[in-house]
Write a protein that holds these residues in place. Structure first.
Motif, PDB file in Angstrom:
ATOM      1  N   ASN A   2      -1.641  11.667   6.180  1.00  0.00           N
ATOM      2  CA  ASN A   2      -2.340  11.096   7.324  1.00  0.00           C
ATOM      3  C   ASN A   2      -1.502  11.195   8.596  1.00  0.00           C
ATOM      4  O   ASN A   2      -0.279  11.322   8.544  1.00  0.00           O
ATOM      5  N   THR A   3      -2.174  11.072   9.728  1.00  0.00           N
ATOM      6  CA  THR A   3      -1.476  11.013  11.013  1.00  0.00           C
ATOM      7  C   THR A   3      -1.045   9.570  11.275  1.00  0.00           C
ATOM      8  O   THR A   3      -1.479   8.644  10.576  1.00  0.00           O
ATOM      9  N   GLU A   6      -4.040   7.345  11.831  1.00  0.00           N
ATOM     10  CA  GLU A   6      -4.777   7.046  10.595  1.00  0.00           C
ATOM     11  C   GLU A   6      -4.062   5.990   9.757  1.00  0.00           C
ATOM     12  O   GLU A   6      -4.706   5.119   9.165  1.00  0.00           O
ATOM     13  N   ILE A   7      -2.742   6.040   9.730  1.00  0.00           N
ATOM     14  CA  ILE A   7      -1.971   5.046   8.973  1.00  0.00           C
ATOM     15  C   ILE A   7      -2.147   3.667   9.591  1.00  0.00           C
ATOM     16  O   ILE A   7      -2.368   2.681   8.877  1.00  0.00           O
ATOM     17  N   LYS A   9      -4.665   2.544  11.395  1.00  0.00           N
ATOM     18  CA  LYS A   9      -6.037   2.093  11.158  1.00  0.00           C
ATOM     19  C   LYS A   9      -6.255   1.635   9.721  1.00  0.00           C
ATOM     20  O   LYS A   9      -7.027   0.718   9.474  1.00  0.00           O
ATOM     21  N   ALA A  10      -5.580   2.261   8.765  1.00  0.00           N
ATOM     22  CA  ALA A  10      -5.802   1.957   7.355  1.00  0.00           C
ATOM     23  C   ALA A  10      -4.992   0.766   6.848  1.00  0.00           C
ATOM     24  O   ALA A  10      -5.272   0.242   5.778  1.00  0.00           O
ATOM     25  N   HIS A  70      -1.880   5.194  -1.519  1.00  0.00           N
ATOM     26  CA  HIS A  70      -2.888   6.093  -2.062  1.00  0.00           C
ATOM     27  C   HIS A  70      -2.699   6.129  -3.580  1.00  0.00           C
ATOM     28  O   HIS A  70      -1.676   5.658  -4.089  1.00  0.00           O
ATOM     29  N   GLU A  75       2.377   6.356   2.012  1.00  0.00           N
ATOM     30  CA  GLU A  75       2.761   6.906   3.313  1.00  0.00           C
ATOM     31  C   GLU A  75       3.231   5.753   4.193  1.00  0.00           C
ATOM     32  O   GLU A  75       2.562   4.723   4.272  1.00  0.00           O
TER      33      GLU A  75
END
Length: 129
Positions: A2-3, A6-7, A9-10, A70, A75
């Motif tokens: 992920n970028t 994205e990290i 946001k998650a 994941h 990550e």
């Protein structure tokens, strides 16, 4: 992989670290970023009288780590930068969220801490299943 965006946001928690008087890291986990501009500028809400904030005032360098798990890997986005304190409560995007945080966290001496990212890296670790 992920970028950085994205990290962030998650993730639902963020580890914020400062350096104490003895040169060791002091880390706390927070459940919310008050506001942010990508991963470059992050706003957090703390109690101004805490040891954590006192460390920030003495030594403004620190880090923020954000992880996402994941099925086969973890990550971690590691941000390195500096802390300052927000005094302009007229920032509309921050004010509404700060008011919400105030009612939920009920800090005696609230302060909005601004983290400015100077460097970032993403680490991926395979899970031992």
């Amino acid at each position: 992989m992920n970028t950085a965006e994205e990290i962030i946001k998650a993730s639902s928690s963020y580890v914020v670290s400062t350096i104490d008087d003895y040169g060791f890291p002091l880390s706390v986990t927070v459940s919310k970023i008050v506001e942010r501009t990508g991963y470059v500028t992050l706003f957090f809400y703390f109690d101004e009288k805490s040891n954590f904030v006192n460390n920030m005032k003495k030594r403004p360098k620190g880090s923020v780590s954000i992880s996402v798990e994941h099925p086969n890997r973890i990550e971690t986005l590691n941000l390195k930068g500096t802390f300052t304190f927000e005094t302009d409560w007229d920032l509309k995007s921050v004010r509404d969220i700060v008011n919400d945080a105030e009612s939920k966290l009920d800090y005696e001496n609230p302060v909005v801490v601004v983290f400015e990212t100077l460097n970032h890296e993403i680490e991926v670790v395979n899970k031992y299943i």
